[in-house]
Design a protein around this motif. Structure first.
Motif, PDB file in Angstrom:
ATOM      1  N   UNK A  62      47.699 119.073  33.924  1.00  0.00           N
ATOM      2  CA  UNK A  62      48.788 118.873  34.887  1.00  0.00           C
ATOM      3  C   UNK A  62      48.306 119.070  36.320  1.00  0.00           C
ATOM      4  N   UNK A  63      47.396 120.004  36.535  1.00  0.00           N
ATOM      5  CA  UNK A  63      46.825 120.170  37.878  1.00  0.00           C
ATOM      6  C   UNK A  63      46.143 118.877  38.309  1.00  0.00           C
ATOM      7  N   UNK A  64      45.410 118.275  37.381  1.00  0.00           N
ATOM      8  CA  UNK A  64      44.755 116.996  37.678  1.00  0.00           C
ATOM      9  C   UNK A  64      45.783 115.931  38.048  1.00  0.00           C
ATOM     10  N   UNK A  65      46.851 115.834  37.273  1.00  0.00           N
ATOM     11  CA  UNK A  65      47.881 114.837  37.567  1.00  0.00           C
ATOM     12  C   UNK A  65      48.620 115.143  38.877  1.00  0.00           C
ATOM     13  N   UNK A  66      48.815 116.419  39.178  1.00  0.00           N
ATOM     14  CA  UNK A  66      49.510 116.783  40.414  1.00  0.00           C
ATOM     15  C   UNK A  66      48.717 116.371  41.655  1.00  0.00           C
ATOM     16  N   UNK A  67      47.402 116.285  41.536  1.00  0.00           N
ATOM     17  CA  UNK A  67      46.562 115.942  42.684  1.00  0.00           C
ATOM     18  C   UNK A  67      46.005 114.522  42.619  1.00  0.00           C
ATOM     19  N   UNK A  68      46.261 113.803  41.520  1.00  0.00           N
ATOM     20  CA  UNK A  68      45.693 112.472  41.322  1.00  0.00           C
ATOM     21  C   UNK A  68      46.339 111.428  42.231  1.00  0.00           C
ATOM     22  N   UNK A  69      45.621 110.321  42.442  1.00  0.00           N
ATOM     23  CA  UNK A  69      46.160 109.214  43.232  1.00  0.00           C
ATOM     24  C   UNK A  69      47.086 108.332  42.401  1.00  0.00           C
ATOM     25  N   UNK A  70      46.903 108.352  41.093  1.00  0.00           N
ATOM     26  CA  UNK A  70      47.674 107.475  40.203  1.00  0.00           C
ATOM     27  C   UNK A  70      48.142 108.255  38.990  1.00  0.00           C
ATOM     28  N   UNK A  71      49.441 108.231  38.746  1.00  0.00           N
ATOM     29  CA  UNK A  71      50.002 108.883  37.554  1.00  0.00           C
ATOM     30  C   UNK A  71      50.956 107.882  36.906  1.00  0.00           C
ATOM     31  N   UNK A  72      50.396 107.025  36.054  1.00  0.00           N
ATOM     32  CA  UNK A  72      51.248 106.083  35.344  1.00  0.00           C
ATOM     33  C   UNK A  72      52.114 106.842  34.334  1.00  0.00           C
ATOM     34  N   UNK A  73      53.315 106.349  34.052  1.00  0.00           N
ATOM     35  CA  UNK A  73      54.227 107.079  33.156  1.00  0.00           C
ATOM     36  C   UNK A  73      53.605 107.469  31.826  1.00  0.00           C
ATOM     37  N   UNK A  74      52.837 106.578  31.225  1.00  0.00           N
ATOM     38  CA  UNK A  74      52.312 106.862  29.879  1.00  0.00           C
ATOM     39  C   UNK A  74      51.272 107.987  29.884  1.00  0.00           C
ATOM     40  N   UNK A  75      50.761 108.368  31.051  1.00  0.00           N
ATOM     41  CA  UNK A  75      49.833 109.501  31.111  1.00  0.00           C
ATOM     42  C   UNK A  75      50.491 110.793  30.623  1.00  0.00           C
ATOM     43  N   UNK A  89      37.950 111.289  22.803  1.00  0.00           N
ATOM     44  CA  UNK A  89      37.357 110.850  24.069  1.00  0.00           C
ATOM     45  C   UNK A  89      37.036 109.365  24.033  1.00  0.00           C
ATOM     46  N   UNK A  90      36.678 108.869  22.855  1.00  0.00           N
ATOM     47  CA  UNK A  90      36.301 107.468  22.701  1.00  0.00           C
ATOM     48  C   UNK A  90      37.495 106.531  22.608  1.00  0.00           C
ATOM     49  N   UNK A  91      38.703 107.101  22.728  1.00  0.00           N
ATOM     50  CA  UNK A  91      39.914 106.292  22.883  1.00  0.00           C
ATOM     51  C   UNK A  91      40.351 106.317  24.342  1.00  0.00           C
ATOM     52  N   UNK A  92      40.437 107.529  24.904  1.00  0.00           N
ATOM     53  CA  UNK A  92      40.737 107.746  26.320  1.00  0.00           C
ATOM     54  C   UNK A  92      39.851 108.904  26.777  1.00  0.00           C
ATOM     55  N   UNK A  93      39.397 108.879  28.026  1.00  0.00           N
ATOM     56  CA  UNK A  93      38.444 109.876  28.494  1.00  0.00           C
ATOM     57  C   UNK A  93      39.066 111.231  28.826  1.00  0.00           C
ATOM     58  N   UNK A  94      40.375 111.313  28.859  1.00  0.00           N
ATOM     59  CA  UNK A  94      41.084 112.515  29.303  1.00  0.00           C
ATOM     60  C   UNK A  94      40.622 113.814  28.621  1.00  0.00           C
ATOM     61  N   UNK A  95      40.355 113.849  27.294  1.00  0.00           N
ATOM     62  CA  UNK A  95      39.951 115.117  26.670  1.00  0.00           C
ATOM     63  C   UNK A  95      38.664 115.715  27.225  1.00  0.00           C
ATOM     64  N   UNK A  96      37.887 114.939  27.996  1.00  0.00           N
ATOM     65  CA  UNK A  96      36.702 115.508  28.646  1.00  0.00           C
ATOM     66  C   UNK A  96      37.086 116.687  29.541  1.00  0.00           C
ATOM     67  N   UNK A  97      38.284 116.630  30.113  1.00  0.00           N
ATOM     68  CA  UNK A  97      38.739 117.707  30.990  1.00  0.00           C
ATOM     69  C   UNK A  97      38.867 119.037  30.266  1.00  0.00           C
ATOM     70  N   UNK A  98      39.096 118.990  28.964  1.00  0.00           N
ATOM     71  CA  UNK A  98      39.367 120.213  28.208  1.00  0.00           C
ATOM     72  C   UNK A  98      38.093 120.948  27.781  1.00  0.00           C
ATOM     73  N   UNK A  99      36.948 120.288  27.868  1.00  0.00           N
ATOM     74  CA  UNK A  99      35.728 120.843  27.285  1.00  0.00           C
ATOM     75  C   UNK A  99      35.340 122.217  27.837  1.00  0.00           C
TER      76      UNK A  99
END
Length: 452
Positions: free
Chosen positions: A371-384, A240-250
């Motif tokens: 993936x649900x988050x990315x499907x509904x997000x406003x921004x999906x950069x390739x590296x995501x 989480x302290x590198x990228x916040x994304x793993x917060x979604x998995x908690x």
């Protein structure tokens, strides 16, 4: 024909190396036709290398490192974010808090707080320079390490950043293989991630730090499978302290602790302590940067991704079109605030109404939640896409692999100066993705129902 079959592997390796070299040192981001040709060619070689029976595991490991080292001395040509990485690292080296100042402020005041101030400012672009940094503390530590080794050279900084990312990918290879062995899955699956041209180009080539986040995450899953959940919690905090994304998995860890513990009450106690370790460790890692302004600056910077930016989106573009038809305006400020709640709702549904008590089930739930988050997000950069790709390695699903190939269509936007998206390309990308996702999910669900 027999001659070609005999030397097919050597041919594929040679061609891949040459194509990566051209990609690294000669490609211009605006040359979309050349980019597309190189991309398709590299993915074709990648597929046949993985499927080749003449290439053993050790050789694939060697290729994983070889292809990355082709990029070692190249300046990224598809992203300019690395200039901000270097800026933040040098700010910390000078004793300045990168979360409290804007690069453009120093330029406007004619100040040069770090070496190569003007070059870094010009390189990162107006958007990056006008916003507070949103990179968490361990990411900042990587930037500081870079500054320690190369405080006056952009080229030297690029090399150090790249070495850190390569080391992280080697770590993913190591723990990914061990986790696949524990799950009794083919160990060759790990190469769908580490040898993937998308990963090599976007991470090693363009210097995005998802591999460092994923290194800690995969290590955490490995430790969780060993029942060493306290250490796993610390590793998740590091992720989480590198990228916040793993917060979604908690939320998804609920069933892991409830179903794998003697009683519901003891499971809840373990889960609560698990969360306590994660949040406490994360807070401790942020403490060196804390100030009264920090929280406002950081939350505003993160919030921009929901209310200001739009790129390579899926359902959001449909919502945006509906908003235009109803109000005549771009309603991103409203839509961007709704979609996170949709994601939270979906995560809660799969937390409580889907079976997630084994590690493969937990990882599968994480894959679909993200993936649900990315499907509904406003921004999906390739590296995501690096995160869904590595998660898919430990599941039955391969749609993220398809996505890693077709996401190149989003780069058509950079063929225009200034950049502008062609929604036909974005529509084609998501049409292929959703078609394959439906094709893949349907038979798997049928097989599950039969077993059930």
């Amino acid at each position: 024909m027999s001659f070609f079959n005999k030397y097919k592997s050597i041919f594929l390796i040679t061609v891949s190396t040459i194509l990566y070299f051209i990609f690294a040192y000669f490609l211009e981001r605006t040359a979309f036709g050349t980019l597309l040709f190189l991309w398709v060619s590299l993915f074709s070689c990648f597929y046949f290398l993985i499927k080749s029976k003449d290439i053993n595991f050790s050789t694939l490991v060697g290729l994983t490192i070889l292809f990355r080292f082709v990029f070692l001395f190249a300046i990224p040509n598809l992203s300019q974010d690395f200039y901000r990485f270097i800026w933040d690292g040098r700010m910390i080296l000078e004793g300045l808090n990168p979360y409290l100042s804007l690069p453009e402020t120093f330029i406007q005041q004619g100040l040069n707080p770090i070496a190569e101030t003007a070059n870094l400012f010009n390189g990162m672009g107006e958007m990056n320079a006008s916003h507070y940094t949103n990179y968490p503390p361990i990411n900042q530590l990587c930037f500081l390490i870079t500054a320690l080794f190369a405080s006056k050279s952009i080229f030297g900084s690029v090399v150090v950043l790249r070495i850190l990312i390569i080391l992280a990918d080697i770590g993913i290879l190591y723990f990914g293989k061990k986790l696949l062995e524990r799950l009794h899955l083919p160990i060759k699956n790990i190469f769908w991630y580490v040898l993937n041209p998308f990963i090599i180009i976007e991470m090693t080539g363009n210097l995005h730090f998802e591999p460092v986040m994923l290194f800690f995450l995969i290590w955490a899953f490995y430790k969780l499978h060993q029942q060493k959940w306290i250490f796993a919690a610390i590793l998740i905090a590091c992720s989480i302290s590198v990228k916040l994304i793993p917060l979604l998995f908690l939320p998804l860890f609920y069933q892991w602790f409830i179903k794998n513990t003697a009683s519901w009450f003891s499971g809840i106690k373990k889960l609560a302590f698990f969360y306590f370790i994660i949040f406490t460790t994360t807070i401790i890692l942020f403490l060196p940067f804390y100030s009264t302004e920090f929280i406002d600056n950081y939350s505003n910077s993160v919030g921009l991704w929901f209310g200001k930016f739009e790129f390579n989106a899926s359902f959001y573009y449909i919502f945006r079109k509906i908003g235009y038809l109803i109000t005549g305006y771009n309603e991103i400020a409203i839509i961007g605030k709704i979609t996170p709640f949709l994601t939270i709702g979906f995560l809660l549904i799969i937390t409580f109404f889907r079976k997630n008590d084994t590690l493969p089930q937990l990882i599968t739930a994480s894959l679909f939640g993200l993936c649900f988050y990315y499907f509904t997000a406003t921004t999906v950069h390739p590296w995501y896409l690096a995160t869904p790709l590595i998660l898919s390695v430990f599941t039955k699903y391969r749609f993220p692999l398809i996505w890693s190939f077709i996401m190149i269509l989003s780069y058509q936007a950079y063929a225009n100066l200034p950049w502008k998206e062609n929604l036909w390309f974005i529509g084609l990308e998501y049409f292929i993705l959703y078609a394959f996702l439906i094709y893949e999910v349907k038979p798997i669900s049928k097989r599950y129902n039969k077993v059930k």
